[in-house]
Design a protein around this motif. Structure first.
Motif, PDB file in Angstrom:
ATOM      1  N   SER A 264       0.835  -1.216   0.000  1.00 52.34           N
ATOM      2  CA  SER A 264       0.000   0.000   0.000  1.00 52.34           C
ATOM      3  C   SER A 264       0.860   1.253   0.000  1.00 52.34           C
ATOM      4  O   SER A 264       0.504   2.260  -0.612  1.00 52.34           O
ATOM      5  N   TYR A 276      -4.902   3.010   2.476  1.00 54.85           N
ATOM      6  CA  TYR A 276      -4.679   2.732   3.894  1.00 54.85           C
ATOM      7  C   TYR A 276      -3.339   2.029   4.116  1.00 54.85           C
ATOM      8  O   TYR A 276      -3.080   0.967   3.580  1.00 54.85           O
ATOM      9  N   THR A 284      -4.789  -4.044   4.412  1.00 59.56           N
ATOM     10  CA  THR A 284      -5.601  -3.940   3.196  1.00 59.56           C
ATOM     11  C   THR A 284      -6.370  -5.232   2.979  1.00 59.56           C
ATOM     12  O   THR A 284      -5.764  -6.282   2.885  1.00 59.56           O
ATOM     13  N   ASP A 304      -3.695  -2.467  -5.676  1.00 59.29           N
ATOM     14  CA  ASP A 304      -3.152  -2.882  -4.390  1.00 59.29           C
ATOM     15  C   ASP A 304      -4.001  -4.086  -3.955  1.00 59.29           C
ATOM     16  O   ASP A 304      -5.187  -4.136  -4.224  1.00 59.29           O
TER      17      ASP A 304
HETATM   18 MG    MG Z   1      -1.869  -2.847   2.316  1.00 58.52          MG
END
Ligand code: MG
Ligand code: GTP
Length: 473
Positions: A264, A276, A284, A304
Motif C-alpha cells: 500500500s 490505507y 488492506t 493494491d
Molecule cells: Mg496494504
C-alpha cells in the motif's frame, strides 16, 4: 468481572517441534504476536515448549499447561470443570459475533446447562463491557475442537488457533461489501464443522428439540446461510465485472506480496493516492485500483491487493480469490518483499505458492525488494548480488519511487505493438478512444480519413481494428 492487573492480555502458545529451526520457530511466534496485536491485545507473553509432538489433549504437556493456567487464572489441568456460566456466555457471544469460531466446545453440555445459560444471559450482558479485555490464549497450531475445549477449561480464557485469529482479523477489517461477504462465508465454513461439540446456536437456546435434531438444524441453517451469502456475493461481483470491463483496455500492474511488505505504501507513492497504510497485518483487505501518476499514455492502472500470510486458512484463500481477481487480470505483477524482515525468503515462497494456487503463477512478475532504508549497506549489497534482477526500493524514498515508475513504464512499453491505422472522418469517436488507450502520432489527413501511427498493447490494437471494421458498409 475484574481482572488482576498482572494478568497478560494474551498468551501466545507454541510447541517447538523437531525439524523446525530456531529461526523458523521464532519468526512464526513473532508473526503470531503481530497477528494478536493487530486484534488489539497489548500485554503479550509467550509460553513455548520444545516437544516431540503436539499433545493430543491440550497441545502442551502437563507442567507447561499449569504454567499457562497460572498466567490466565485457570487451574491448568485438563478435565477442569467447564468455564463458569458467565465465561461460557461470553465465549458463546463471541462465537455468535463471529469473533471466535474455535472455542466454547462442549460435547457434554446438557439441557440443564442450557437452562442456566438462559437464566444468566441478562446478567452477562451487563458485565460484557468489563469482560471485553478478557485474556486470550492464541495457539500457533491448528486446534481440534476438543483441544480448544480442554485448553479453555484449563486456562479459563478464550482460546483461538492461528486460523481463528486470522479469521477474526479479516472479520474486523473487511470494509467493502464484497470483502464482508467473503469473510462471512469463510467464517461460517470454519464454524460449521466445529458445531458438533458446541452448545451455541440461538435455535437450541430456545429449547426446541435437543441433541442431534438441533445440531442438524444449526448445520442446515449455516449451509443455507452460506448459499444465500454466495448468491449475494455473485451479484456484487457481477456489478464489479461490469466496472472492470470498462477498465479492461488499460495496462494493469498489481502489487502483490506478503502482508506488511509495503504494497500500500508503494501504491500510494506511485499513484499519489491515500490508500490505507498501517503497520499491522492485513491492513488492506480490498483491492483498490488507481492510475499511475503522473499519467502516461496509455494510462497504467495499479492495483493494491490483500497481503498473503503463511497458513492462510484455505477457505480464506478460496474466498479471497475473487478479491485477487484484479491481480489475476494484471499483465504484470510487482511482487513486493520486505527486505528488512529476516524471514523474507519464506514470505516470498508463501506468496509464490498462494499465487500458484489461485492461478496467477504464470503472470510475469518483478521482485521488488522494499524497505531498503532499513538495511545496513553491506546487507543491501549482498542482496543485490543475490537477486540481480530485483528492484531495490524504499517506498518512502521519492527517487526510488520515480525510478520504479520509469521501469514500470518501460515494462509496458515493451509489450506494446505498433500499427498504421486509417480512421474515417465519420469515426472520430474511435480516434479519441485511441488517444485514451494508446499513443497516437503522425496524424496525416487525406480523402479516406486520418492515418495515424498507433502504439498500444496488442489487444487494444485488435479492438480498435475490429471497431473500425464493423462500421464498413
Ligand atoms: Mg496494504
Ligand atoms: N522503513 C520503511 N517502512 C516502510 C516502507 N514501506 C512500507 N513501510 C512501512 O511498513 C508498514 C506496512 O506498510 P503497508 O504499505 O501497509 O504494507 P502492506 O503490504 O500494504 O500491508 P497489508 O495491507 O497489511 O498486506 C507501514 O508501517 C509502512 O509505513 C519502506 O520502504 N521503508
Amino acid at each position: 468481572m475484574s481482572r488482576p492487573s498482572q494478568k497478560p492480555d494474551a498468551v501466545l502458545v507454541g510447541v517447538h517441534l523437531p525439524g523446525v529451526t530456531d529461526h523458523e520457530f521464532d519468526s512464526s511466534m513473532e508473526e503470531l504476536e503481530r497477528l494478536v496485536s493487530t486484534l488489539g491485545y497489548r500485554a503479550l507473553v509467550r509460553v513455548t515448549q520444545a516437544r516431540s509432538h503436539i499433545d493430543a489433549a491440550a497441545v502442551l504437556g502437563e507442567g507447561k499447561l499449569k504454567e499457562l493456567g497460572g498466567l490466565t487464572g485457570g487451574d491448568g489441568v485438563v478435565g477442569s470443570p467447564a468455564p463458569k456460566k458467565k465465561d461460557k456466555a461470553r465465549l458463546r457471544r463471541a462465537a455468535e459475533e463471529g469473533a471466535d469460531a474455535t472455542n466454547d466446545s462442549d460435547a457434554n453440555d446438557d439441557e440443564e446447562d442450557r437452562e442456566h445459560d438462559r437464566e444468566d444471559r441478562g446478567d452477562d450482558r451487563r458485565s460484557a463491557a468489563s469482560e471485553a479485555r478478557a485474556a486470550l490464549v492464541a495457539v500457533d497450531h491448528d486446534l481440534s475442537p476438543s483441544q480448544a475445549r480442554n485448553l479453555e477449561r484449563a486456562t479459563g480464557a478464550r482460546v483461538l488457533d492461528r486460523t481463528g485469529v486470522i479469521i477474526e482479523i479479516f472479520h474486523r477489517h473487511a470494509k467493502s461489501r464484497e470483502a464482508r461477504l467473503q469473510v462471512e462465508i469463510a467464517r461460517l465454513a470454519y464454524t460449521a464443522p466445529r458445531l458438533r461439540e458446541s452448545p451455541g446456536g440461538k435455535e437450541r437456546q430456545r429449547g426446541r428439540g435437543a441433541g442431534e435434531a438441533a445440531l442438524e438444524l444449526d448445520r442446515r441453517k449455516i449451509r443455507d446461510r452460506i448459499a444465500e451469502l454466495r448468491e449475494e456475493l455473485a451479484a456484487v461481483q457481477r456489478d464489479q465485472d461490469v466496472r472492470r470491463a470498462h477498465r479492461r483496455q488499460a495496462s494493469r500492474v498489481a502489487l502483490v506480496g506478503y502482508t506488511n511488505a509495503g504494497k500500500s505504501s508503494l501504491m500510494r507513492a506511485l499513484t499519489g493516492s491515500e490508500v490505507y497504510v498501517e503497520d499491522k497485518l492485513f491492513a488492506t483487505l480490498d483491492t483498490t485500483v488507481r492510475v499511475l501518476q503522473p499519467e502516461t499514455r496509455p494510462r497504467i492502472l495499479v492495483s493494491d491487493t490483500v497481503g498473503f500470510i503463511k497458513k492462510l486458512p484455505h477457505d480464506l484463500v478460496a474466498s479471497f480469490k475473487s478479491t485477487l481477481d484484479e491481480a489475476l487480470e494484471a499483465s504484470h505483477l510487482l511482487h513486493v518483499v520486505d527486505a528488512a524482515d529476516p524471514s523474507w525468503p519464506s514470505q516470498l515462497e508463501v506468496t509464490r505458492d498462494v499465487l500458484q494456487e489461485i492461478g496467477a503463477g504464470d503472470v510475469p512478475s518483478t521482485l521488488v525488494m522494499n524497505k531498503i532504508d532499513r538495511l545496513a549497506p553491506e546487507d543491501l549489497h549482498a542482496l543485490r548480488v543475490r537477486l540481480p534482477h530485483a528492484w531495490f526500493v524504499s517506498a518512502h524514498d521519492p527517487a526510488d519511487v520515480a525510478r520504479a515508475r520509469d521501469r514500470l513504464i518501460a515494462i509496458f512499453d515493451a509489450m506494446y505493438a505498433e500499427a498504421e491505422i486509417v480512421v474515417p472522418y465519420d469515426r472520430q469517436a474511435v480516434l479519441s478512444e485511441m488517444h485514451e488507450a494508446g499513443r497516437v502520432a503522425d496524424e496525416r489527413y487525406d480523402e479516406s480519413g486520418v492515418t495515424v501511427h498507433f502504439r498500444a498493447d496488442p489487444e487494444t490494437i485488435a479492438r480498435v481494428r475490429s471497431l473500425l471494421a464493423r462500421s464498413r458498409p
